[in-house]
Design a protein around this motif. Sequence first.
Motif, PDB file in Angstrom:
ATOM      1  N   GLY A   9       0.821  -1.200   0.000  1.00  0.00           N
ATOM      2  CA  GLY A   9       0.000   0.000   0.000  1.00  0.00           C
ATOM      3  C   GLY A   9       0.861   1.258   0.000  1.00  0.00           C
ATOM      4  N   GLY A  10       0.208   2.390  -0.174  1.00  0.00           N
ATOM      5  CA  GLY A  10       0.941   3.647  -0.172  1.00  0.00           C
ATOM      6  C   GLY A  10       0.129   4.765  -0.764  1.00  0.00           C
ATOM      7  N   LEU A  11       0.818   5.849  -1.055  1.00  0.00           N
ATOM      8  CA  LEU A  11       0.200   7.029  -1.655  1.00  0.00           C
ATOM      9  C   LEU A  11       0.548   7.070  -3.131  1.00  0.00           C
ATOM     10  N   VAL A  12      -0.470   7.256  -3.955  1.00  0.00           N
ATOM     11  CA  VAL A  12      -0.261   7.282  -5.403  1.00  0.00           C
ATOM     12  C   VAL A  12      -1.185   8.328  -6.006  1.00  0.00           C
ATOM     13  N   GLN A  13      -0.773   8.894  -7.114  1.00  0.00           N
ATOM     14  CA  GLN A  13      -1.621   9.864  -7.794  1.00  0.00           C
ATOM     15  C   GLN A  13      -2.706   9.160  -8.597  1.00  0.00           C
ATOM     16  N   SER A  14      -3.770   9.885  -8.836  1.00  0.00           N
ATOM     17  CA  SER A  14      -4.851   9.360  -9.655  1.00  0.00           C
ATOM     18  C   SER A  14      -4.307   8.914 -11.010  1.00  0.00           C
ATOM     19  N   GLY A  15      -4.729   7.718 -11.439  1.00  0.00           N
ATOM     20  CA  GLY A  15      -4.239   7.145 -12.685  1.00  0.00           C
ATOM     21  C   GLY A  15      -3.052   6.222 -12.506  1.00  0.00           C
ATOM     22  N   GLY A  16      -2.481   6.222 -11.313  1.00  0.00           N
ATOM     23  CA  GLY A  16      -1.323   5.397 -11.040  1.00  0.00           C
ATOM     24  C   GLY A  16      -1.677   3.954 -10.718  1.00  0.00           C
ATOM     25  N   SER A  17      -0.641   3.199 -10.373  1.00  0.00           N
ATOM     26  CA  SER A  17      -0.802   1.779 -10.098  1.00  0.00           C
ATOM     27  C   SER A  17      -0.118   1.385  -8.795  1.00  0.00           C
ATOM     28  N   LEU A  18      -0.651   0.357  -8.182  1.00  0.00           N
ATOM     29  CA  LEU A  18      -0.041  -0.279  -7.027  1.00  0.00           C
ATOM     30  C   LEU A  18      -0.294  -1.772  -7.119  1.00  0.00           C
ATOM     31  N   VAL A  60     -15.832  -6.689  -7.839  1.00  0.00           N
ATOM     32  CA  VAL A  60     -16.916  -5.722  -7.693  1.00  0.00           C
ATOM     33  C   VAL A  60     -16.920  -4.862  -8.956  1.00  0.00           C
ATOM     34  N   ASP A  61     -18.089  -4.420  -9.375  1.00  0.00           N
ATOM     35  CA  ASP A  61     -18.216  -3.714 -10.648  1.00  0.00           C
ATOM     36  C   ASP A  61     -17.294  -2.499 -10.749  1.00  0.00           C
ATOM     37  N   SER A  62     -17.101  -1.807  -9.663  1.00  0.00           N
ATOM     38  CA  SER A  62     -16.345  -0.547  -9.694  1.00  0.00           C
ATOM     39  C   SER A  62     -14.855  -0.731 -10.013  1.00  0.00           C
ATOM     40  N   VAL A  63     -14.356  -1.967  -9.933  1.00  0.00           N
ATOM     41  CA  VAL A  63     -12.931  -2.183 -10.218  1.00  0.00           C
ATOM     42  C   VAL A  63     -12.700  -3.069 -11.435  1.00  0.00           C
ATOM     43  N   LYS A  64     -13.758  -3.561 -12.042  1.00  0.00           N
ATOM     44  CA  LYS A  64     -13.604  -4.433 -13.215  1.00  0.00           C
ATOM     45  C   LYS A  64     -12.851  -3.703 -14.316  1.00  0.00           C
ATOM     46  N   GLY A  65     -11.875  -4.400 -14.895  1.00  0.00           N
ATOM     47  CA  GLY A  65     -11.070  -3.807 -15.944  1.00  0.00           C
ATOM     48  C   GLY A  65      -9.891  -3.011 -15.431  1.00  0.00           C
ATOM     49  N   ARG A  66      -9.849  -2.760 -14.128  1.00  0.00           N
ATOM     50  CA  ARG A  66      -8.735  -1.982 -13.556  1.00  0.00           C
ATOM     51  C   ARG A  66      -7.900  -2.813 -12.580  1.00  0.00           C
ATOM     52  N   PHE A  67      -8.556  -3.682 -11.841  1.00  0.00           N
ATOM     53  CA  PHE A  67      -7.875  -4.503 -10.826  1.00  0.00           C
ATOM     54  C   PHE A  67      -7.791  -5.953 -11.300  1.00  0.00           C
ATOM     55  N   THR A  68      -6.717  -6.626 -10.905  1.00  0.00           N
ATOM     56  CA  THR A  68      -6.545  -8.037 -11.218  1.00  0.00           C
ATOM     57  C   THR A  68      -6.050  -8.767  -9.966  1.00  0.00           C
ATOM     58  N   ASN A  83      -4.647  -0.865 -11.236  1.00  0.00           N
ATOM     59  CA  ASN A  83      -4.271   0.112 -12.258  1.00  0.00           C
ATOM     60  C   ASN A  83      -5.343   1.188 -12.367  1.00  0.00           C
ATOM     61  N   SER A  84      -4.977   2.279 -12.994  1.00  0.00           N
ATOM     62  CA  SER A  84      -5.914   3.388 -13.208  1.00  0.00           C
ATOM     63  C   SER A  84      -6.625   3.761 -11.916  1.00  0.00           C
ATOM     64  N   LEU A  85      -5.859   3.917 -10.878  1.00  0.00           N
ATOM     65  CA  LEU A  85      -6.442   4.188  -9.571  1.00  0.00           C
ATOM     66  C   LEU A  85      -7.156   5.536  -9.528  1.00  0.00           C
ATOM     67  N   LYS A  86      -8.226   5.558  -8.756  1.00  0.00           N
ATOM     68  CA  LYS A  86      -9.053   6.755  -8.602  1.00  0.00           C
ATOM     69  C   LYS A  86      -9.089   7.155  -7.115  1.00  0.00           C
ATOM     70  N   PRO A  87      -9.379   8.407  -6.837  1.00  0.00           N
ATOM     71  CA  PRO A  87      -9.478   8.821  -5.429  1.00  0.00           C
ATOM     72  C   PRO A  87     -10.480   7.979  -4.636  1.00  0.00           C
ATOM     73  N   GLY A 111      -6.005 -10.395   7.339  1.00  0.00           N
ATOM     74  CA  GLY A 111      -4.751  -9.702   7.570  1.00  0.00           C
ATOM     75  C   GLY A 111      -4.993  -8.424   8.346  1.00  0.00           C
ATOM     76  N   GLN A 112      -3.910  -7.699   8.601  1.00  0.00           N
ATOM     77  CA  GLN A 112      -4.012  -6.487   9.416  1.00  0.00           C
ATOM     78  C   GLN A 112      -4.365  -5.260   8.580  1.00  0.00           C
ATOM     79  N   GLY A 113      -4.275  -5.389   7.279  1.00  0.00           N
ATOM     80  CA  GLY A 113      -4.642  -4.297   6.386  1.00  0.00           C
ATOM     81  C   GLY A 113      -3.461  -3.463   5.937  1.00  0.00           C
ATOM     82  N   THR A 114      -3.625  -2.860   4.779  1.00  0.00           N
ATOM     83  CA  THR A 114      -2.630  -1.936   4.248  1.00  0.00           C
ATOM     84  C   THR A 114      -3.373  -0.749   3.632  1.00  0.00           C
ATOM     85  N   GLN A 115      -2.881   0.448   3.880  1.00  0.00           N
ATOM     86  CA  GLN A 115      -3.584   1.653   3.441  1.00  0.00           C
ATOM     87  C   GLN A 115      -3.205   2.029   2.024  1.00  0.00           C
ATOM     88  N   VAL A 116      -4.224   2.310   1.238  1.00  0.00           N
ATOM     89  CA  VAL A 116      -4.034   2.839  -0.117  1.00  0.00           C
ATOM     90  C   VAL A 116      -4.687   4.212  -0.163  1.00  0.00           C
TER      91      VAL A 116
END
Length: 120
Positions: A9-18, A60-68, A83-87, A111-116
């Motif tokens: 996890g971490g801080l990323v700009q909109s459109g970025g990837s983690l 979930v529908d909101s991440v289809k095509g962006r998350f794998t 990918n293509s992360l949004k706020p 797990g204990q969780g990780t912040q994005v």
Amino acid sequence: QVQLVESGGGLVQSGGSLRLSCAASGSISRFYLMGWYRQPPGKQRELVAAITSVGSTNYVDSVKGRFTVSRDNAKNTVYLQMNSLKPEDTAAYYCNAYYRDSTSIIYTYWGQGTQVTVSS
């Protein structure tokens, strides 16, 4: 005792990837289902993606095509490529695993969780 440890996890700009990783203590092949959940601030936890022991996936529908979601049984690790992360993807992300014993009792582990955090 099963331990699930998330990382990536971490801080990323909109459109970025983690890429999130969930490392399990011991073999993950015993889990018939593993998933990634997220919980935005002040909201309920929701299922984001799941993968079965044979590799079937669901999103979930909101991440289809962006998350794998994927799993590497040799490394006892499950991944979530984002990918293509949004706020609105900003949340604490949690790894989850389901195990069914010989009497069909189902156990769930977290797990204990990780912040994005996605900045606009």
